[in-house]
Design a protein around this motif. Structure first.
Motif, PDB file in Angstrom:
ATOM      1  N   ALA A  65      -1.399  16.175 -67.537  1.00  0.00           N
ATOM      2  CA  ALA A  65      -1.702  15.424 -66.314  1.00  0.00           C
ATOM      3  C   ALA A  65      -2.063  13.980 -66.646  1.00  0.00           C
ATOM      4  N   LEU A  66      -2.856  13.775 -67.689  1.00  0.00           N
ATOM      5  CA  LEU A  66      -3.180  12.408 -68.111  1.00  0.00           C
ATOM      6  C   LEU A  66      -1.942  11.679 -68.612  1.00  0.00           C
ATOM      7  N   GLU A  67      -1.115  12.382 -69.325  1.00  0.00           N
ATOM      8  CA  GLU A  67       0.124  11.784 -69.834  1.00  0.00           C
ATOM      9  C   GLU A  67       1.034  11.373 -68.678  1.00  0.00           C
ATOM     10  N   TRP A  68       1.128  12.204 -67.654  1.00  0.00           N
ATOM     11  CA  TRP A  68       1.972  11.870 -66.507  1.00  0.00           C
ATOM     12  C   TRP A  68       1.432  10.658 -65.760  1.00  0.00           C
ATOM     13  N   SER A  69       0.104  10.582 -65.622  1.00  0.00           N
ATOM     14  CA  SER A  69      -0.469   9.514 -64.811  1.00  0.00           C
ATOM     15  C   SER A  69      -0.661   8.206 -65.572  1.00  0.00           C
ATOM     16  N   GLY A 121       6.865  11.819 -68.264  1.00  0.00           N
ATOM     17  CA  GLY A 121       5.701  11.831 -69.130  1.00  0.00           C
ATOM     18  C   GLY A 121       4.865  13.056 -68.807  1.00  0.00           C
ATOM     19  N   GLY A 122       4.479  13.800 -69.821  1.00  0.00           N
ATOM     20  CA  GLY A 122       3.745  15.039 -69.585  1.00  0.00           C
ATOM     21  C   GLY A 122       4.642  16.227 -69.342  1.00  0.00           C
ATOM     22  N   GLY A 123       5.934  16.017 -69.294  1.00  0.00           N
ATOM     23  CA  GLY A 123       6.871  17.114 -69.111  1.00  0.00           C
ATOM     24  C   GLY A 123       6.780  17.730 -67.732  1.00  0.00           C
ATOM     25  N   VAL A 124       7.330  18.897 -67.619  1.00  0.00           N
ATOM     26  CA  VAL A 124       7.335  19.619 -66.338  1.00  0.00           C
ATOM     27  C   VAL A 124       5.908  19.961 -65.919  1.00  0.00           C
TER      28      VAL A 124
END
Length: 175
Positions: free
Chosen positions: A143-147, A160-163
């Protein structure tokens, strides 16, 4: 003054663990060796990931595979990065920790420790706590990677952060 063997290391011989038999010790050594080979293979596959390799999420640019693990390494690294992003390295770290714990048990010639007494102590020392902790770590990390790490998306086969980050990221930003 002289002491007999193991007098100072064990006060009660009833609690002493009998030495492992030859077959079980050999199986444990083979398991440790195969685990080390699998960990090294995963490290090599993840380190040499290329978006141009034919793999799980892409057909690739050419028929040549640049991954040091071959086609299977390209497939494995692509699937890991697609599902978890760069957080897939946490799974590798958990595997290294489990392998080191098994190696320490083998070097000490110990059996598995006795189960802990009490509900919370038994939960903390059990495998369920380890897997729940790893799942929570992966959920938060993706979640941090996605955001926050969206600028690294060109290095990944997906978001980012994958699926998992794509699913958990919007909920974590909202909360």
């Amino acid at each position: 003054m002289t002491y007999s063997l193991h007098t100072l290391t064990s006060s009660n011989t009833r609690n002493a663990v009998p030495p492992a038999s030859g077959a079980s010790r050999f199986a444990q050594e083979i398991g440790l060796f195969l685990g080390l080979v699998a960990l090294v293979f995963c490290v090599l596959a993840l380190m040499s990931h290329s978006a141009q390799d034919p793999a799980w999420s892409t057909s690739g640019v050419s028929g040549t595979v640049r991954n040091w693990g071959g086609r299977f390494g390209a497939w494995l690294s692509d699937m890991g990065f697609f599902l978890l992003g760069f957080s897939v390295w946490w799974c590798l770290a958990a595997g290294v920790r489990a392998w080191l714990a098994a190696l320490a048990r083998w070097m000490r010639s110990e059996a598995l420790p006795p189960p802990a007494q009490g509900g919370l102590a038994r939960f903390r020392s059990g495998r369920l706590a380890f897997w729940l902790g790893l799942a929570l770590l992966l959920l938060a990390s993706t979640a941090l990677e996605w955001s926050r790490l969206y600028r690294l998306e060109p290095l990944l086969p997906g978001h980012g952060g994958g699926v998992l980050g794509y699913l958990a990221g919007p909920a974590s930003v909202k909360w």
